[in-house]
Design a protein around this motif. Structure first.
Motif, PDB file in Angstrom:
ATOM      1  N   GLY A 416       0.802  -1.215   0.000  1.00 48.55           N
ATOM      2  CA  GLY A 416       0.000   0.000   0.000  1.00 48.55           C
ATOM      3  C   GLY A 416       0.834   1.264   0.000  1.00 48.55           C
ATOM      4  O   GLY A 416       0.406   2.313  -0.507  1.00 48.55           O
ATOM      5  N   THR A 417       2.017   1.211   0.535  1.00 50.02           N
ATOM      6  CA  THR A 417       2.903   2.370   0.583  1.00 50.02           C
ATOM      7  C   THR A 417       3.299   2.823  -0.821  1.00 50.02           C
ATOM      8  O   THR A 417       3.608   3.999  -1.040  1.00 50.02           O
ATOM      9  CB  THR A 417       4.185   2.027   1.376  1.00 50.02           C
ATOM     10  OG1 THR A 417       3.821   1.454   2.625  1.00 50.02           O
ATOM     11  CG2 THR A 417       5.045   3.260   1.607  1.00 50.02           C
ATOM     12  N   TYR A 418       3.301   1.867  -1.762  1.00 50.04           N
ATOM     13  CA  TYR A 418       3.758   2.160  -3.116  1.00 50.04           C
ATOM     14  C   TYR A 418       2.590   2.309  -4.086  1.00 50.04           C
ATOM     15  O   TYR A 418       2.769   2.252  -5.296  1.00 50.04           O
ATOM     16  CB  TYR A 418       4.700   1.047  -3.598  1.00 50.04           C
ATOM     17  CG  TYR A 418       5.918   0.910  -2.709  1.00 50.04           C
ATOM     18  CD1 TYR A 418       7.073   1.629  -2.963  1.00 50.04           C
ATOM     19  CD2 TYR A 418       5.886   0.086  -1.592  1.00 50.04           C
ATOM     20  CE1 TYR A 418       8.185   1.520  -2.136  1.00 50.04           C
ATOM     21  CE2 TYR A 418       6.984  -0.038  -0.752  1.00 50.04           C
ATOM     22  CZ  TYR A 418       8.136   0.681  -1.033  1.00 50.04           C
ATOM     23  OH  TYR A 418       9.222   0.581  -0.205  1.00 50.04           O
ATOM     24  N   ALA A 419       1.360   2.513  -3.580  1.00 49.67           N
ATOM     25  CA  ALA A 419       0.171   2.661  -4.422  1.00 49.67           C
ATOM     26  C   ALA A 419      -0.459   4.027  -4.181  1.00 49.67           C
ATOM     27  O   ALA A 419      -0.386   4.574  -3.083  1.00 49.67           O
ATOM     28  CB  ALA A 419      -0.830   1.548  -4.126  1.00 49.67           C
ATOM     29  N   GLY A 420      -1.086   4.590  -5.208  1.00 45.45           N
ATOM     30  CA  GLY A 420      -1.773   5.862  -5.045  1.00 45.45           C
ATOM     31  C   GLY A 420      -0.950   7.041  -5.540  1.00 45.45           C
ATOM     32  O   GLY A 420       0.221   6.919  -5.930  1.00 45.45           O
ATOM     33  N   ARG A 421      -1.583   8.216  -5.495  1.00 47.38           N
ATOM     34  CA  ARG A 421      -0.982   9.427  -6.060  1.00 47.38           C
ATOM     35  C   ARG A 421       0.311   9.809  -5.357  1.00 47.38           C
ATOM     36  O   ARG A 421       1.276  10.230  -6.001  1.00 47.38           O
ATOM     37  CB  ARG A 421      -1.984  10.582  -5.973  1.00 47.38           C
ATOM     38  CG  ARG A 421      -1.477  11.887  -6.571  1.00 47.38           C
ATOM     39  CD  ARG A 421      -2.536  12.951  -6.534  1.00 47.38           C
ATOM     40  NE  ARG A 421      -3.700  12.561  -7.336  1.00 47.38           N
ATOM     41  CZ  ARG A 421      -4.810  13.287  -7.436  1.00 47.38           C
ATOM     42  NH1 ARG A 421      -4.919  14.436  -6.756  1.00 47.38           N
ATOM     43  NH2 ARG A 421      -5.815  12.871  -8.184  1.00 47.38           N
ATOM     44  N   ASP A 422       0.365   9.693  -4.052  1.00 49.34           N
ATOM     45  CA  ASP A 422       1.555  10.108  -3.295  1.00 49.34           C
ATOM     46  C   ASP A 422       2.417   8.920  -2.902  1.00 49.34           C
ATOM     47  O   ASP A 422       3.134   8.944  -1.898  1.00 49.34           O
ATOM     48  CB  ASP A 422       1.113  10.868  -2.033  1.00 49.34           C
ATOM     49  CG  ASP A 422       0.333  12.130  -2.368  1.00 49.34           C
ATOM     50  OD1 ASP A 422       0.715  12.789  -3.358  1.00 49.34           O
ATOM     51  OD2 ASP A 422      -0.635  12.429  -1.652  1.00 49.34           O
ATOM     52  N   ALA A 423       2.348   7.865  -3.677  1.00 50.49           N
ATOM     53  CA  ALA A 423       3.059   6.634  -3.324  1.00 50.49           C
ATOM     54  C   ALA A 423       4.565   6.810  -3.406  1.00 50.49           C
ATOM     55  O   ALA A 423       5.087   7.626  -4.170  1.00 50.49           O
ATOM     56  CB  ALA A 423       2.637   5.522  -4.275  1.00 50.49           C
ATOM     57  N   LYS A 424       5.261   6.027  -2.592  1.00 46.21           N
ATOM     58  CA  LYS A 424       6.714   5.953  -2.700  1.00 46.21           C
ATOM     59  C   LYS A 424       7.090   5.309  -4.020  1.00 46.21           C
ATOM     60  O   LYS A 424       6.323   4.535  -4.584  1.00 46.21           O
ATOM     61  CB  LYS A 424       7.289   5.127  -1.547  1.00 46.21           C
ATOM     62  CG  LYS A 424       7.153   5.762  -0.182  1.00 46.21           C
ATOM     63  CD  LYS A 424       7.893   4.933   0.868  1.00 46.21           C
ATOM     64  CE  LYS A 424       9.398   4.957   0.609  1.00 46.21           C
ATOM     65  NZ  LYS A 424      10.131   4.196   1.657  1.00 46.21           N
ATOM     66  N   GLN A 425       8.266   5.610  -4.518  1.00 44.73           N
ATOM     67  CA  GLN A 425       8.734   5.057  -5.778  1.00 44.73           C
ATOM     68  C   GLN A 425       9.793   3.976  -5.527  1.00 44.73           C
ATOM     69  O   GLN A 425      10.633   4.101  -4.626  1.00 44.73           O
ATOM     70  CB  GLN A 425       9.328   6.164  -6.662  1.00 44.73           C
ATOM     71  CG  GLN A 425       8.338   7.251  -7.036  1.00 44.73           C
ATOM     72  CD  GLN A 425       7.171   6.712  -7.842  1.00 44.73           C
ATOM     73  OE1 GLN A 425       7.373   6.040  -8.859  1.00 44.73           O
ATOM     74  NE2 GLN A 425       5.952   6.999  -7.386  1.00 44.73           N
TER      75      GLN A 425
END
Length: 443
Positions: A416-425
């Protein structure tokens, strides 16, 4: 004592494979050296058992049921046993094929992915005639951490039993059941149905036999089929060299799959080359079967259409004159079993065209086809020579008996940390490193 069923043997091998994969390289190598010691210590017993098989085979040869090539492959001798023990020790001395990190990739900070080599698991092998194949397969299986199911031909039953007994006693400290011997022909069909228990099948035999295995199982099959190998003598060849190569490729050991079966000769050198090689062949009792042009230069039998696609496994060779490098390539592409081909030429450009135009597993320049061998390639030994392209080809040694797993080392990360508009890359950065579980963290 009641003989275990094939299903029970495979189940034991499954359990053993998981344990075998966890042993150190030193433990597996020590067991291999123990096998080599045991073969030497029990040489007389082994040769006595082998003589029983050979005696029966020679009787069947006289009755026309067996070929001379089969009898030759069956025979063991003190020198051959010395070669077998040398092979086993060579396998023992090879680098550990397991635990090698093929990829180390940083997905993000404290999130590292490793791709590492592991054993395939349980390997079923079906082979004919050659009792030394049993030792080769078992040795490579043990070194690579795989359990092996060994099914030899009935013509080598006494030899296979004593060799299996030697292996079992010498490796008594290895996981029980890591090697299994089955003998009944009906057991082969049982193996073919055990796709949930056997990870790879390796049949060694004719194309028809390997085809039968492939058509009757859903288990992955790595086939060792016939060797219809070629030597092409180019018009730019060093003819004395070509004579030595063509002689060695046929005569040194004609009963094996890497012996040459068809000799192709450029028309411009045929008149000079053929009489020399024919004399050498005649001295070695090689029967030559040629096309019309060959027979106009040297007296020999008439080649029939089927001769171009035959694996003789004997002192017989087919000879054809061609008018160009392209004609040689076309002939090989038509009739080759994709095992091993060789060109003899002093022209580097022609050698390159020849080698890059053929898709056989091994293609040589100025060398005998007999070099196509796991031991000679520095693989220690081979479980067979694969003429296919997936997953291994050519002499199959330790590397061909491994696959890989992905290991991910994290520190509590979630997708979940890497999903969405402000996700980590993800960083996806490769680095030099080897997997060592937990070594980065101080828990």
């Amino acid at each position: 004592m009641t003989e275990k069923s094939t299903e029970a043997k495979v189940e034991e091998a499954q359990t053993a494979a998981l344990k075998l994969a966890q042993l150190s390289n030193d433990e597996r190598s020590a067991a291999l050296n123990a096998i080599a010691d045991a073969i030497t210590a029990r040489q007389d017993e082994i040769l006595e058992a082998n003589e029983r098989d050979v005696h029966k085979a020679e009787d069947l040869l006289a009755e026309g049921e067996y070929s001379q090539a089969l009898v030759d492959r069956l025979k063991l001798s003190p020198s051959k046993l010395d070669s077998i023990t040398e092979m086993v020790r060579s396998v023992a001395s090879q680098d550990d094929p397991l635990g090698k990190t093929q990829i180390a990739r940083k997905l993000d900070e404290d999130l590292e992915l490793y791709k590492c080599t592991v054993p395939i698991g349980v390997i079923g092998t079906i082979f004919e005639s050659r009792p030394d194949a049993l030792i080769q397969i078992a040795a490579l299986g043990l070194k690579s951490g795989n359990a092996v199911i060994l099914k030899g031909g009935s013509e080598a039953s006494h030899s296979n039993r004593i060799l299996f007994d030697v292996i079992r006693e010498a490796t008594s400290d290895m996981p029980d059941g890591w090697s299994q011997l089955i003998e009944a022909r009906a057991d082969v069909d049982t193996l073919l149905e055990m796709d949930d228990s056997i990870d790879l099948l390796m049949p060694r035999g004719s194309s028809e036999f390997v085809g039968y295995i492939q058509d009757n199982t859903s288990i992955a099959v790595l086939g060792h089929t016939e060797g219809i190998c070629h030597v092409y003598v180019d018009d730019a060849a060093d003819l004395p060299m070509a004579t030595d190569i063509a002689y060695d490729a046929k005569v040194q050991y004609p009963a094996v799959c890497n012996a040459v079966e068809t000799l192709l000769v450029h028309e411009s050198v045929a008149a000079d080359f053929l009489p020399e090689i024919a004399q050498r062949y005649e001295e070695a009792n090689v029967e030559m079967r040629g096309d019309d042009v060959s027979r106009s230069i040297v007296d020999m039998e008439q080649a029939q259409p089927d001769d171009w696609k035959r694996e003789y496994g004997d002192l017989i060779i087919a000879i054809k004159i061609v008018d160009s490098l392209e004609a040689a390539i076309d002939h090989i592409s038509t009739y080759s079993s994709k095992h091993t081909e060789s060109i003899v030429t002093q022209d580097a450009d022609r050698a390159s065209r020849f080698m890059r135009s053929l898709d056989s597993a091994s293609v040589f320049h100025n060398a005998s086809t007999r070099f196509s061998d796991g031991y000679r390639y520095g693989l220690g030994a081979e479980v067979g020579i694969s003429t296919g392209k997936i997953h291994a080809r050519g002499p199959v040694g330790l590397e061909g008996l491994t696959t890989y797993q992905y290991y991910l080392e994290g520190d509590g990360q979630t997708v979940g940390t890497y999903a969405g508009r402000d996700a980590k890359q993800f960083t996806h950065e490769d680095f030099d490193g080897s997997w060592n579980p937990g070594s980065r963290f101080d828990w």
